[in-house]
Motif scaffolding. Structure first.
Motif, PDB file in Angstrom:
ATOM      1  N   GLY A  49      87.872 -30.317 -13.197  1.00  0.00           N
ATOM      2  CA  GLY A  49      88.582 -29.157 -13.709  1.00  0.00           C
ATOM      3  C   GLY A  49      87.636 -28.105 -14.223  1.00  0.00           C
ATOM      4  N   GLN A  53      86.872 -24.132 -12.599  1.00  0.00           N
ATOM      5  CA  GLN A  53      86.931 -22.848 -13.266  1.00  0.00           C
ATOM      6  C   GLN A  53      85.622 -22.086 -13.139  1.00  0.00           C
ATOM      7  OE1 GLN A  53      88.287 -23.042 -17.270  1.00  0.00           O
ATOM      8  NE2 GLN A  53      90.326 -23.717 -16.714  1.00  0.00           N
ATOM      9  N   ARG A  69      92.474 -32.949 -28.871  1.00  0.00           N
ATOM     10  CA  ARG A  69      93.870 -33.247 -28.519  1.00  0.00           C
ATOM     11  C   ARG A  69      94.762 -32.830 -29.682  1.00  0.00           C
ATOM     12  NH1 ARG A  69      97.091 -37.083 -25.564  1.00  0.00           N
ATOM     13  NH2 ARG A  69      99.231 -36.749 -26.231  1.00  0.00           N
ATOM     14  N   GLU A  75     105.410 -29.923 -27.619  1.00  0.00           N
ATOM     15  CA  GLU A  75     104.306 -29.622 -26.718  1.00  0.00           C
ATOM     16  C   GLU A  75     103.039 -30.322 -27.183  1.00  0.00           C
ATOM     17  OE1 GLU A  75     102.865 -25.606 -24.388  1.00  0.00           O
ATOM     18  OE2 GLU A  75     102.978 -25.518 -26.578  1.00  0.00           O
ATOM     19  N   CYS A  77      98.646 -30.517 -26.220  1.00  0.00           N
ATOM     20  CA  CYS A  77      97.564 -29.760 -25.587  1.00  0.00           C
ATOM     21  C   CYS A  77      96.285 -30.579 -25.582  1.00  0.00           C
ATOM     22  CB  CYS A  77      97.319 -28.434 -26.315  1.00  0.00           C
ATOM     23  SG  CYS A  77      98.661 -27.234 -26.138  1.00  0.00           S
ATOM     24  N   GLN A  79      92.043 -29.830 -24.862  1.00  0.00           N
ATOM     25  CA  GLN A  79      91.065 -28.759 -24.716  1.00  0.00           C
ATOM     26  C   GLN A  79      89.659 -29.306 -24.876  1.00  0.00           C
ATOM     27  OE1 GLN A  79      91.456 -25.644 -27.611  1.00  0.00           O
ATOM     28  NE2 GLN A  79      90.023 -24.274 -26.584  1.00  0.00           N
ATOM     29  N   LEU A  85      88.664 -24.286 -21.004  1.00  0.00           N
ATOM     30  CA  LEU A  85      89.439 -25.322 -20.331  1.00  0.00           C
ATOM     31  C   LEU A  85      90.455 -25.912 -21.312  1.00  0.00           C
ATOM     32  CD1 LEU A  85      89.899 -27.026 -17.822  1.00  0.00           C
ATOM     33  CD2 LEU A  85      88.185 -28.637 -18.670  1.00  0.00           C
ATOM     34  N   LYS A  86      91.713 -25.581 -21.102  1.00  0.00           N
ATOM     35  CA  LYS A  86      92.793 -26.051 -21.973  1.00  0.00           C
ATOM     36  C   LYS A  86      94.048 -26.240 -21.145  1.00  0.00           C
ATOM     37  CE  LYS A  86      95.367 -24.971 -26.193  1.00  0.00           C
ATOM     38  NZ  LYS A  86      95.539 -24.021 -27.324  1.00  0.00           N
ATOM     39  N   GLN A  87      94.751 -27.322 -21.412  1.00  0.00           N
ATOM     40  CA  GLN A  87      95.988 -27.601 -20.689  1.00  0.00           C
ATOM     41  C   GLN A  87      97.029 -28.085 -21.678  1.00  0.00           C
ATOM     42  OE1 GLN A  87      95.624 -30.488 -17.566  1.00  0.00           O
ATOM     43  NE2 GLN A  87      97.720 -30.168 -16.804  1.00  0.00           N
ATOM     44  N   CYS A  88      98.242 -27.521 -21.568  1.00  0.00           N
ATOM     45  CA  CYS A  88      99.356 -27.916 -22.425  1.00  0.00           C
ATOM     46  C   CYS A  88     100.519 -28.383 -21.556  1.00  0.00           C
ATOM     47  CB  CYS A  88      99.797 -26.752 -23.320  1.00  0.00           C
ATOM     48  SG  CYS A  88      98.553 -26.193 -24.496  1.00  0.00           S
ATOM     49  N   TRP A  89     101.308 -29.299 -22.078  1.00  0.00           N
ATOM     50  CA  TRP A  89     102.446 -29.845 -21.346  1.00  0.00           C
ATOM     51  C   TRP A  89     103.515 -30.291 -22.335  1.00  0.00           C
ATOM     52  CZ3 TRP A  89      97.738 -32.081 -22.126  1.00  0.00           C
ATOM     53  CH2 TRP A  89      97.716 -33.280 -22.842  1.00  0.00           C
TER      54      TRP A  89
END
Length: 251
Positions: A49, A53, A69, A75, A77, A79, A85-89
């Protein structure tokens, strides 16, 4: 009619508490943890990942990265520190199914609804553009705001007390999975926003609830035991005065 200071305090503090609790509810920083990133399967995925980028991180430098984390009510996240680089779900898995998390979600939603309703009733009840406020309506609004604050405090207390154990019922899943780095969890910023907002809700609702004392009206000279209503001026000795004082309504 001059609006009492306690009434003004309630009208100001209640919406401010609502905004803070709402901000805490929609942000994913109720708890957070960090750990050094190891050369595991998760590290390989993260390297891909990062390279995707265009950061060009070498495999040997991945171990120096710090994995962050954070979890909220709706939600989560992930990072890498000092990177974009960060992802949230949306929350899922054991954390989502944890009854304490579901309880906190329900209490916060109920609190937001009650506080909004209470603020509307309080604004209608204050009626600062008239001489006589609707004390019953305003007091009902204050009671709803106090209840909303207590519900928020309950949700925050349950979450804080069980913070490190939420979603840990099944050690083979979630962030306790041995394939992933072990995280040490601690309270995060959204939790403090929630505590402050809940306290403001209780304070503002209490001010609204206890500030509506019936004012003392001047007595009629011919009937000392009968108070005179300033709105209707029913006493002849007062209504027949040519130099009637005029008071400006201030909100």
């Amino acid at each position: 009619m001059h609006t009492p200071s306690s009434m003004v305090m309630g009208i100001v503090f209640a919406p401010l508490g609502l905004v803070l609790v709402f901000t805490a509810a929609i942000t994913p920083q109720w708890r957070e943890g960090q750990t050094r990133l190891g050369m595991t399967g998760s590290g390989s995925l993260l390297r891909l990942g990062v390279k995707g980028q265009g950061m060009g991180v070498k495999s040997g430098s991945v171990e120096a990265l710090l994995l962050l984390r954070s979890d909220g009510l709706w939600e989560s996240c992930l990072q890498v520190e000092h990177s974009e680089l960060k992802q949230c779900w949306p929350v899922a898995g054991p954390y989502q199914r944890d009854p304490r998390v579901r309880l906190a979600q329900g209490l916060i939603l109920t609190s937001l609804f009650l506080c909004s309703t209470g603020i509307v009733l309080a604004c209608i009840g204050v009626r600062c553009w008239t001489d006589i406020p609707l004390r019953g309506v305003a007091a009902t609004g204050g009671l709803l705001v106090v209840m909303a604050g207590l519900l928020s405090l309950t949700a925050l207390g349950v979450y804080t007390h069980n913070l490190a154990r939420l979603g840990m019922a099944d050690p083979s899943q979630g962030i306790n999975n041995p394939r992933f780095p072990q995280l040490s969890l601690r309270p995060a910023g959204s939790l403090y926003f929630g505590w402050l907002g809940a306290c403001l809700q209780v304070l503002g609702g209490s001010a609204l609830l206890f500030s509506f004392k019936r004012p003392r009206y001047p007595t009629c000279p011919s009937c000392p035991g009968l108070p005179v209503c300033p709105a209707c001026r029913s006493c002849p000795e007062i209504t027949n005065k040519s130099d009637t004082d005029v008071y400006e309504v201030s909100c």
